[in-house]
Write a protein that holds these residues in place. Structure first.
Motif, PDB file in Angstrom:
ATOM      1  N   TYR A  31      43.938  34.806  31.510  1.00 19.68           N
ATOM      2  CA  TYR A  31      44.123  34.864  30.167  1.00 19.68           C
ATOM      3  C   TYR A  31      45.724  34.375  29.819  1.00 19.68           C
ATOM      4  O   TYR A  31      46.003  34.495  28.539  1.00 19.68           O
ATOM      5  CB  TYR A  31      44.087  36.333  29.560  1.00 19.68           C
ATOM      6  CG  TYR A  31      42.585  36.894  29.847  1.00 19.68           C
ATOM      7  CD1 TYR A  31      41.606  36.517  28.940  1.00 19.68           C
ATOM      8  CD2 TYR A  31      42.316  37.677  30.658  1.00 19.68           C
ATOM      9  CE1 TYR A  31      40.373  36.861  29.021  1.00 19.68           C
ATOM     10  CE2 TYR A  31      40.967  38.207  30.864  1.00 19.68           C
ATOM     11  CZ  TYR A  31      40.208  37.984  30.389  1.00 19.68           C
ATOM     12  OH  TYR A  31      38.912  38.504  30.370  1.00 19.68           O
ATOM     13  N   HIS A  32      46.303  33.618  30.944  1.00 23.51           N
ATOM     14  CA  HIS A  32      47.475  33.062  30.574  1.00 23.51           C
ATOM     15  C   HIS A  32      47.301  31.723  30.277  1.00 23.51           C
ATOM     16  O   HIS A  32      47.860  30.656  30.907  1.00 23.51           O
ATOM     17  CB  HIS A  32      48.588  33.496  31.768  1.00 23.51           C
ATOM     18  CG  HIS A  32      50.065  33.476  31.431  1.00 23.51           C
ATOM     19  ND1 HIS A  32      50.739  34.033  30.513  1.00 23.51           N
ATOM     20  CD2 HIS A  32      50.799  32.245  31.955  1.00 23.51           C
ATOM     21  CE1 HIS A  32      51.856  33.678  30.461  1.00 23.51           C
ATOM     22  NE2 HIS A  32      51.935  32.725  31.400  1.00 23.51           N
ATOM     23  N   ILE A  49      55.261  35.140  37.829  1.00 23.43           N
ATOM     24  CA  ILE A  49      54.663  35.062  39.141  1.00 23.43           C
ATOM     25  C   ILE A  49      53.612  36.227  39.061  1.00 23.43           C
ATOM     26  O   ILE A  49      53.735  37.122  38.402  1.00 23.43           O
ATOM     27  CB  ILE A  49      55.782  35.807  40.253  1.00 23.43           C
ATOM     28  CG1 ILE A  49      57.002  34.565  40.232  1.00 23.43           C
ATOM     29  CG2 ILE A  49      55.231  36.089  41.552  1.00 23.43           C
ATOM     30  CD1 ILE A  49      58.238  35.141  41.088  1.00 23.43           C
ATOM     31  N   GLY A  50      52.188  35.582  39.618  1.00 22.82           N
ATOM     32  CA  GLY A  50      51.075  36.569  39.496  1.00 22.82           C
ATOM     33  C   GLY A  50      50.110  35.966  38.861  1.00 22.82           C
ATOM     34  O   GLY A  50      50.273  34.723  38.775  1.00 22.82           O
ATOM     35  N   LEU A  54      48.979  40.386  32.050  1.00 24.85           N
ATOM     36  CA  LEU A  54      49.426  41.427  31.798  1.00 24.85           C
ATOM     37  C   LEU A  54      50.689  42.257  32.770  1.00 24.85           C
ATOM     38  O   LEU A  54      51.204  42.936  32.563  1.00 24.85           O
ATOM     39  CB  LEU A  54      48.595  42.766  31.260  1.00 24.85           C
ATOM     40  CG  LEU A  54      47.699  42.260  30.278  1.00 24.85           C
ATOM     41  CD1 LEU A  54      46.628  43.609  30.082  1.00 24.85           C
ATOM     42  CD2 LEU A  54      48.422  42.234  29.076  1.00 24.85           C
ATOM     43  N   ALA A  55      50.646  41.520  33.851  1.00 24.54           N
ATOM     44  CA  ALA A  55      51.344  42.013  35.054  1.00 24.54           C
ATOM     45  C   ALA A  55      52.226  40.872  35.481  1.00 24.54           C
ATOM     46  O   ALA A  55      52.545  40.893  36.984  1.00 24.54           O
ATOM     47  CB  ALA A  55      50.746  42.461  36.030  1.00 24.54           C
TER      48      ALA A  55
END
Length: 99
Positions: A31-32, A49-50, A54-55
Motif C-alpha cells: 500500500y505504499h 525501510i520495510g 504502516l511500519a
C-alpha cells in the motif's frame, strides 16, 4: 504494490508482452504507492525501510535492477523526498536540502 523495472530494449525486438512478462521486481511495498525514490549511480534509492506502509522505518533502501527484490544496502536515518543524479543523492527533509 511493487516497484518494478522494465528492459525497454525488449519492445523493439518484437515481444509485445514485455509489459506483462519482462519486468524485474525491485521492492515489495504494501500500500505504499506514493513513496519517494530516485535513481543514482545505476541503483534505485527507495525511501523507507520495510515492506508495510504502516511500519516503515526512517531510512533508505538501495536496490539494483539485477537484485530481484532484495536490497543491496540499507541506511537508517534519512527521511524526506529523494532526488538523484549519476553521482549524488539529494534529500529534501525537514532540516533542508542534504547531499
Amino acid at each position: 504494490m511493487h516497484t518494478a523495472a522494465w528492459d525497454l530494449r525488449a519492445w523493439p525486438s518484437g515481444n509485445p508482452r514485455t509489459a506483462e512478462q519482462g519486468f524485474t521486481r525491485l521492492a515489495e511495498r504494501d500500500y505504499h504507492w506514493d513513496g519517494s525514490m530516485a535513481w543514482t549511480g545505476g541503483a534505485l534509492v527507495i525511501a523507507g525501510i520495510g515492506t508495510d506502509d504502516l511500519a516503515l522505518l526512517d531510512g533508505v533502501m538501495l536496490v539494483h535492477p539485477d537484485s530481484s527484490d532484495r536490497p543491496v544496502k540499507v541506511f537508517a536515518g534519512p527521511r524526506g523526498a529523494l532526488f538523484g543524479d549519476a553521482q549524488q543523492l539529494y534529500l529534501a527533509g525537514s532540516d533542508g536540502l542534504q547531499v
